[in-house]
Write a protein that holds these residues in place. Sequence first.
Motif, PDB file in Angstrom:
ATOM      1  N   SER A 181      -0.160 -33.680   2.149  1.00 35.39           N
ATOM      2  CA  SER A 181       1.387 -33.766   2.154  1.00 35.39           C
ATOM      3  C   SER A 181       1.716 -33.897   0.806  1.00 35.39           C
ATOM      4  CB  SER A 181       2.491 -35.441   3.120  1.00 35.39           C
ATOM      5  OG  SER A 181       2.029 -36.132   2.072  1.00 35.39           O
ATOM      6  N   LYS A 182       1.727 -34.691   0.154  1.00 38.20           N
ATOM      7  CA  LYS A 182       2.095 -34.217  -1.704  1.00 38.20           C
ATOM      8  C   LYS A 182       1.674 -33.046  -2.421  1.00 38.20           C
ATOM      9  CE  LYS A 182       2.158 -39.224  -2.866  1.00 38.20           C
ATOM     10  NZ  LYS A 182       1.947 -40.260  -3.749  1.00 38.20           N
ATOM     11  N   LYS A 183       0.318 -32.968  -1.945  1.00 37.94           N
ATOM     12  CA  LYS A 183      -0.382 -31.391  -2.373  1.00 37.94           C
ATOM     13  C   LYS A 183       0.825 -30.223  -1.581  1.00 37.94           C
ATOM     14  CE  LYS A 183      -5.003 -32.890  -3.133  1.00 37.94           C
ATOM     15  NZ  LYS A 183      -6.881 -32.323  -2.645  1.00 37.94           N
ATOM     16  N   LEU A 184       1.207 -30.308  -0.298  1.00 34.47           N
ATOM     17  CA  LEU A 184       1.665 -29.532   0.011  1.00 34.47           C
ATOM     18  C   LEU A 184       3.698 -28.779  -0.254  1.00 34.47           C
ATOM     19  CD1 LEU A 184       2.740 -27.140   2.176  1.00 34.47           C
ATOM     20  CD2 LEU A 184       2.651 -29.432   4.125  1.00 34.47           C
ATOM     21  N   ALA A 185       3.613 -30.262  -0.924  1.00 38.32           N
ATOM     22  CA  ALA A 185       5.448 -30.597  -0.919  1.00 38.32           C
ATOM     23  C   ALA A 185       5.207 -30.261  -3.013  1.00 38.32           C
ATOM     24  CB  ALA A 185       5.598 -31.958  -1.530  1.00 38.32           C
ATOM     25  N   VAL A 186       3.954 -29.607  -2.963  1.00 37.08           N
ATOM     26  CA  VAL A 186       3.786 -28.996  -4.591  1.00 37.08           C
ATOM     27  C   VAL A 186       3.898 -28.165  -4.328  1.00 37.08           C
ATOM     28  CG1 VAL A 186       3.339 -29.183  -6.429  1.00 37.08           C
ATOM     29  CG2 VAL A 186       2.723 -31.631  -5.594  1.00 37.08           C
ATOM     30  N   LYS A 187       3.394 -27.653  -3.593  1.00 30.65           N
ATOM     31  CA  LYS A 187       3.239 -26.210  -3.444  1.00 30.65           C
ATOM     32  C   LYS A 187       4.038 -25.219  -3.527  1.00 30.65           C
ATOM     33  CE  LYS A 187      -0.520 -24.416  -1.229  1.00 30.65           C
ATOM     34  NZ  LYS A 187      -1.720 -23.922   0.185  1.00 30.65           N
ATOM     35  N   ASN A 188       4.971 -25.770  -2.434  1.00 34.53           N
ATOM     36  CA  ASN A 188       6.673 -25.350  -1.448  1.00 34.53           C
ATOM     37  C   ASN A 188       7.171 -25.482  -3.003  1.00 34.53           C
ATOM     38  OD1 ASN A 188       5.328 -25.285   0.584  1.00 34.53           O
ATOM     39  ND2 ASN A 188       6.268 -27.113   1.911  1.00 34.53           N
ATOM     40  N   ILE A 189       7.144 -26.175  -3.429  1.00 33.08           N
ATOM     41  CA  ILE A 189       8.230 -26.702  -5.408  1.00 33.08           C
ATOM     42  C   ILE A 189       7.623 -25.524  -5.968  1.00 33.08           C
ATOM     43  CG2 ILE A 189       8.603 -27.498  -7.125  1.00 33.08           C
ATOM     44  CD1 ILE A 189       9.134 -30.095  -5.189  1.00 33.08           C
ATOM     45  N   LEU A 190       7.208 -25.182  -5.798  1.00 31.96           N
ATOM     46  CA  LEU A 190       6.162 -23.790  -7.354  1.00 31.96           C
ATOM     47  C   LEU A 190       6.403 -22.221  -6.419  1.00 31.96           C
ATOM     48  CD1 LEU A 190       2.561 -25.693  -8.158  1.00 31.96           C
ATOM     49  CD2 LEU A 190       4.630 -25.689  -9.209  1.00 31.96           C
ATOM     50  N   LEU A 191       6.221 -22.494  -5.570  1.00 28.64           N
ATOM     51  CA  LEU A 191       6.755 -20.853  -4.347  1.00 28.64           C
ATOM     52  C   LEU A 191       7.407 -21.065  -4.771  1.00 28.64           C
ATOM     53  CD1 LEU A 191       3.775 -21.109  -1.694  1.00 28.64           C
ATOM     54  CD2 LEU A 191       3.372 -19.807  -3.931  1.00 28.64           C
ATOM     55  N   GLN A 192       9.570 -21.723  -4.615  1.00 26.44           N
ATOM     56  CA  GLN A 192      10.271 -21.419  -4.974  1.00 26.44           C
ATOM     57  C   GLN A 192      10.519 -21.002  -5.681  1.00 26.44           C
ATOM     58  OE1 GLN A 192      12.201 -24.941  -3.475  1.00 26.44           O
ATOM     59  NE2 GLN A 192      11.004 -25.178  -1.842  1.00 26.44           N
ATOM     60  N   LYS A 193      10.256 -21.749  -6.799  1.00 23.20           N
ATOM     61  CA  LYS A 193      10.817 -21.510  -8.196  1.00 23.20           C
ATOM     62  C   LYS A 193       9.470 -20.058  -8.948  1.00 23.20           C
ATOM     63  CE  LYS A 193      12.996 -25.689  -9.011  1.00 23.20           C
ATOM     64  NZ  LYS A 193      14.283 -25.197  -8.748  1.00 23.20           N
ATOM     65  N   MET A 194       8.560 -19.821  -8.228  1.00 24.19           N
ATOM     66  CA  MET A 194       7.322 -19.255  -9.009  1.00 24.19           C
ATOM     67  C   MET A 194       6.617 -17.576  -8.236  1.00 24.19           C
ATOM     68  SD  MET A 194       5.647 -20.511 -11.695  1.00 24.19           S
ATOM     69  CE  MET A 194       4.868 -21.916 -11.040  1.00 24.19           C
ATOM     70  N   GLY A 195       7.526 -17.809  -6.910  1.00 22.66           N
ATOM     71  CA  GLY A 195       6.631 -16.542  -5.518  1.00 22.66           C
ATOM     72  C   GLY A 195       7.484 -15.760  -5.631  1.00 22.66           C
ATOM     73  N   ASP A 196       7.888 -15.141  -6.890  1.00 23.05           N
ATOM     74  CA  ASP A 196       8.672 -14.025  -6.827  1.00 23.05           C
ATOM     75  C   ASP A 196       7.727 -13.132  -7.832  1.00 23.05           C
ATOM     76  OD1 ASP A 196       9.105 -15.350  -9.057  1.00 23.05           O
ATOM     77  OD2 ASP A 196      11.131 -13.532  -9.955  1.00 23.05           O
ATOM     78  N   GLN A 197       6.563 -13.717  -8.244  1.00 22.99           N
ATOM     79  CA  GLN A 197       5.516 -13.369  -9.502  1.00 22.99           C
ATOM     80  C   GLN A 197       4.367 -13.051  -7.712  1.00 22.99           C
ATOM     81  OE1 GLN A 197       2.374 -12.924 -10.856  1.00 22.99           O
ATOM     82  NE2 GLN A 197       2.629 -11.591 -11.986  1.00 22.99           N
ATOM     83  N   ALA A 198       3.988 -12.111  -7.526  1.00 32.42           N
ATOM     84  CA  ALA A 198       3.019 -11.119  -6.841  1.00 32.42           C
ATOM     85  C   ALA A 198       1.367 -12.457  -6.715  1.00 32.42           C
ATOM     86  CB  ALA A 198       2.719 -10.238  -6.328  1.00 32.42           C
ATOM     87  N   ASP A 199       1.356 -11.774  -8.343  1.00 34.11           N
ATOM     88  CA  ASP A 199      -0.349 -12.264  -8.360  1.00 34.11           C
ATOM     89  C   ASP A 199      -0.121 -13.832  -8.285  1.00 34.11           C
ATOM     90  OD1 ASP A 199      -1.062  -9.750  -8.205  1.00 34.11           O
ATOM     91  OD2 ASP A 199      -1.334  -9.660 -10.747  1.00 34.11           O
TER      92      ASP A 199
END
Length: 227
Positions: A181-199
């Motif tokens: 659950s914590k790994k998923l939380a970190v992943k979601n936050i990172l995708l919110q901040k940096m998900g606009d860079q495809a690679d």
Amino acid sequence: MKKVIALLLLIFASASAIFAQDFIVKNNDDVIRGTIKGTDYFSVFISANDEADLILPAKEVKNFFWNGNSFVSKGFANGRNFEYRFVKVIEMGTVNLYSFGGGTLIPPVKEKKVKFRPSIGIGTGTGGFGGMGMGGGISIGGGQNSVPEKPAGAPVVRYFIEKPGAGPLQELPMKAITEDSKKLAVKNILLQKMGDQADLKAKIEMGTEFDSRDVVEWVKEYNATKK
């Protein structure tokens, strides 16, 4: 000629020493240079040039530079209160990454040299830290016999990320990150901040550990693409 060269070397050496010094920038943009003795992330202790030692609380400071590292003052909501705490700069750019904590680093100091020395106690309550459940409160007391105390227990480092203009500072729950659950939380936050860079988005989506080393490298990579 040799005297001129020697004089120039002395001038450059003196200039290098000045710029290499620790310094504190206060809220009014005054700069205090000297030797920083430590920080507990709520205040900073400096032996200022030609002045007495002093401790400045985070609410009075914009930032400071110590041992090659930069620290900035950030405000956090703690229940109904608003507190200022220093965070160590790990990465700065389009996305900023900070750390908080790691032990109390302010040593005891001699009575006669200190202008202001609060006693700082870090509570262990359940109040939120910027809405992220950091908990605890701060009590600051005066008194000539008070000294900063080191909190009990192993030092804890917490990580925070922000993308200015795209939401508030958020905690990345990377401490002992073994729960899915914590790994998923970190992943979601990172995708919110940096998900606009495809690679980079693909790397984050394929990530499995989400430890501090991974996160630092991803933030570096993201900021490099935005230069």
